[in-house]
Design a protein around this motif. Structure first.
Motif, PDB file in Angstrom:
ATOM      1  N   VAL A   1       0.266 -69.549 -64.208  1.00  0.00           N
ATOM      2  CA  VAL A   1      -1.008 -70.279 -64.261  1.00  0.00           C
ATOM      3  C   VAL A   1      -1.152 -71.192 -63.053  1.00  0.00           C
ATOM      4  CG1 VAL A   1      -2.251 -72.087 -65.516  1.00  0.00           C
ATOM      5  CG2 VAL A   1      -1.294 -70.151 -66.752  1.00  0.00           C
TER       6      VAL A   1
ATOM      7  N   LEU B   1      -1.642 -69.091 -59.725  1.00  0.00           N
ATOM      8  CA  LEU B   1      -2.951 -68.445 -59.665  1.00  0.00           C
ATOM      9  C   LEU B   1      -4.070 -69.472 -59.495  1.00  0.00           C
ATOM     10  CD1 LEU B   1      -4.383 -65.761 -59.756  1.00  0.00           C
ATOM     11  CD2 LEU B   1      -4.424 -65.891 -62.251  1.00  0.00           C
ATOM     12  N   SER B   2      -4.011 -70.558 -60.254  1.00  0.00           N
ATOM     13  CA  SER B   2      -5.048 -71.598 -60.156  1.00  0.00           C
ATOM     14  C   SER B   2      -5.047 -72.242 -58.784  1.00  0.00           C
ATOM     15  CB  SER B   2      -4.824 -72.666 -61.239  1.00  0.00           C
ATOM     16  OG  SER B   2      -4.844 -72.110 -62.530  1.00  0.00           O
TER      17      SER B   2
ATOM     18  N   VAL C   1      -5.982 -70.698 -66.872  1.00  0.00           N
ATOM     19  CA  VAL C   1      -6.516 -70.662 -65.509  1.00  0.00           C
ATOM     20  C   VAL C   1      -7.990 -71.069 -65.502  1.00  0.00           C
ATOM     21  CG1 VAL C   1      -7.141 -69.110 -63.615  1.00  0.00           C
ATOM     22  CG2 VAL C   1      -4.861 -68.988 -64.628  1.00  0.00           C
TER      23      VAL C   1
ATOM     24  N   GLU D   1      -7.808 -74.868 -65.624  1.00  0.00           N
ATOM     25  CA  GLU D   1      -7.087 -75.600 -64.587  1.00  0.00           C
ATOM     26  C   GLU D   1      -7.726 -75.450 -63.216  1.00  0.00           C
ATOM     27  OE1 GLU D   1      -5.102 -77.704 -65.611  1.00  0.00           O
ATOM     28  OE2 GLU D   1      -4.994 -76.886 -67.639  1.00  0.00           O
ATOM     29  N   VAL D   2      -8.452 -74.372 -62.966  1.00  0.00           N
ATOM     30  CA  VAL D   2      -9.136 -74.221 -61.686  1.00  0.00           C
ATOM     31  C   VAL D   2     -10.132 -75.358 -61.449  1.00  0.00           C
ATOM     32  CG1 VAL D   2     -10.840 -72.807 -60.450  1.00  0.00           C
ATOM     33  CG2 VAL D   2      -8.769 -71.756 -61.353  1.00  0.00           C
TER      34      VAL D   2
END
Length: 577
Positions: free
Chosen positions: A86, A89-90, A172, A175-176
């Motif tokens: 996570v 990726l974020s 994600v 968190e993005v």
């Protein structure tokens, strides 16, 4: 205990000293002491000492039993993979999107969407993602039966797939926006636009120019938020219950299951599991830091090669699509909550219900009343305490010429870096040992631990940036420091204060584990009730509670936007403060 702030040469008036001098210590203590006490309360039962349950001697039995539990290693691996996946990726989405699109209209549009996205609680976002990705969710309905041939929902384990992919997607999506907000805040301290333009004038492509000259300075500013995302993703419980696997569950979710088990002897296992979760997060953070150092060396060598990478059109398009996906997932998920909460009969694979009704809302209106009142009361009290501590601390900083050092700033992140399950289990154990009442007051104080860092970080910048010349003019007109604070500084900072309060309230609304463990399961909020419905199959009821939770978190943001515009409608300068 010394002050955690560097003190300058300014000598304040004596009458201010008793009120403000030790405010920074009180504020940091409100965050740090519960964490340390909770860790102590977790450590002792983990080594067998819990007199209330017959553990009168120190023993490694609970830890050994935990290691022999068949699902321990898989649950631990799942927690690590989820957290690291996570976070990677974020972070990648945010950095590439910022590098490719900073300064454009698209970037400004994404910035305007941050407030509504951040106000969505994790549990509500998780339910929205579940309604979107489930075999009978909207995505499957849109492409069925014309593209898939499905006339009934396929037999696919989504959500709660054994690899935790659905849980990672839900995390994600939340968190993005958080990391993007932190990155935008850091950009203002790095002269990012100027640096990128200079690099582009030397022949670098837009994206690679940003990555080469801006990223190193930005990452220094967002390192602690990245660590907070890593720690949270590894130990999250409510999203794991809604979207995560259950055979076995993630380690943190399993610890909560043991804490809720009628067999009280499993409290020893729960404490050992919470201690293991702390070790996993700590070890992963250390590994992440070592990886940062190694990657920095590699990136430095790559930059010295002088490659310009001017052709980055495909990279920019990919970054845009990657950033748009989680944002659209949250927004469409929220729409699905609305549709399901008002849905009448809805057969598969119809894209929309055949009818809409308010019957579900009317049927559960009485069930919503108490959780709504409890949620609002706890949120208001937690935000009120956090605002008072923050304002007093920042005022002490101004009056005594104190500065929060970078190292001490890490203490603000202590409740965010330490896994909730690691110290909240201990707090519940200490409450049982001492006979304290696990009621609304205890839950409120537990919420303060998590609300206070967000409130402080939200208001500190505008408070410190306030023009001190207004105070000088006020003093020249005979006003004291207290009157200047109440009649000039705080009214001028009304907008930032309301935004900080809205952020704090949204954080309080989304707290699941503190409410469940510290409240002993007797304090019912919208979040605990919504998560409890995850095991049921009535999407209409889930939609009602999840949407109510989202509205509870979003309304304060609407107020924070509207009130300053109303009060300062005749004062154009204050409308931008």
């Amino acid at each position: 205990m010394g002050s955690p702030f560097r003190s300058g040469p300014v000598t304040p008036r004596h009458e201010d000293k008793s009120l403000f001098r030790y405010a920074p210590i009180v504020m940091l203590g409100a965050m740090f002491v519960p964490v340390m006490a909770g860790l102590a309360g977790t450590f002792l039962p983990a080594i067998g000492y819990f007199p209330a349950l017959g553990g009168d001697s120190i023993s490694l039995g609970p830890i050994v039993d935990l290691l022999h539990w068949p699902g321990f290693w898989k649950a631990s691996a799942l927690s690590i993979a989820t957290g690291v996946g996570v976070t990677l990726l974020s972070l990648a989405i945010v950095l590439f999107f910022t590098a490719a699109w900073q300064g454009t209209r698209l970037f400004s549009a994404a910035e305007r969407l941050l407030s509504p996205l951040l106000s969505v609680p994790h549990a509500a976002a998780a339910f929205g993602v579940a309604f979107l990705l489930a075999p009978s969710g909207w995505l499957a309905r849109v492409v069925s039966p014309w593209a898939t041939g499905w006339t009934t929902p396929p037999d696919i384990l989504i959500p709660q797939d054994p690899w935790g992919m659905t849980m990672m997607a839900g995390l994600v999506a939340k968190e993005v926006p958080f990391l993007l907000l932190m990155t935008i805040a850091a950009l203002g301290q790095t002269e990012s636009v100027k640096s990128r333009v200079i690099a582009q004038s030397l022949g670098y492509g837009r994206t690679w120019a940003w990555m080469t000259v801006v990223l190193p300075r930005v990452y220094e500013q967002i390192r602690l938020p990245v660590y907070a995302v890593l720690a949270y993703a590894m130990s999250v419980v409510d999203v794991a219950i809604i979207l995560g696997p259950n055979a076995p569950a993630t380690l943190s979710a399993q610890v909560v299951s043991w804490m809720s088990d009628p067999d009280v002897s499993l409290r020893f296992w729960a404490s050992a599991g919470a201690l293991a979760q702390l070790g996993l997060v700590g070890g992963t953070l250390v590994t992440w830091r070592l990886a940062e150092i190694s990657l920095a060396c590699v990136a430095r060598r790559w930059a010295f090669r002088g490659r310009r990478m001017q052709r980055d059109r495909l990279l920019r398009v990919g970054a845009l699509l990657a950033a748009a996906t989680p944002i659209l997932a949250v927004l469409i998920g929220l729409v699905s909550l609305v549709v399901w909460s008002f849905a009448g009969f809805w057969s598969y694979p119809d894209v929309l219900p055949t009818s809409f009704t308010i019957a579900t809302w009317l049927r559960h209106a009485s069930d919503l009343r108490d959780p709504v009142m409890e949620t609002v009361w706890i949120g208001v009290m937690a935000v009120g305490v956090s605002l008072v501590l923050t304002i007093v601390t920042l005022e002490a900083e101004q009056r005594f010429n104190l500065n929060l050092t970078t190292r001490r700033l890490g203490l603000l992140y202590a409740p965010l870096l330490v896994p909730q399950v690691a110290f909240l289990v201990g707090l519940q154990t200490l409450a049982l040992e001492s006979g304290l009442d696990a009621g609304t007051a205890a839950v409120t104080m537990a919420h303060v631990v998590f609300v206070l860092p967000y409130v402080f970080l939200s208001i500190a910048g505008p408070y410190r940036a306030w023009d001190d010349r207004y105070a000088t003019i006020s003093a020249a007109m005979g006003a004291g420091t207290q009157r200047t604070l109440w009649r000039i500084r705080l009214p001028m900072l009304l907008g930032p204060l309301l935004v900080a309060a809205a952020i704090g309230f949204a954080v309080s609304v989304g707290q699941y584990l503190p409410t469940l463990l510290v409240g002993g399961g007797r304090v019912q909020t919208l979040t605990t009730e919504a998560v409890a419905l995850a095991s049921g199959g009535d999407r209409r009821v889930i939609g009602v509670f999840a949407l109510s939770q989202t509205l509870a978190a979003a309304v304060p943001f609407m107020v924070a936007i509207a009130l300053p515009r109303y009060f300062w409608r005749n004062r154009r300068g204050l409308q931008h403060r």
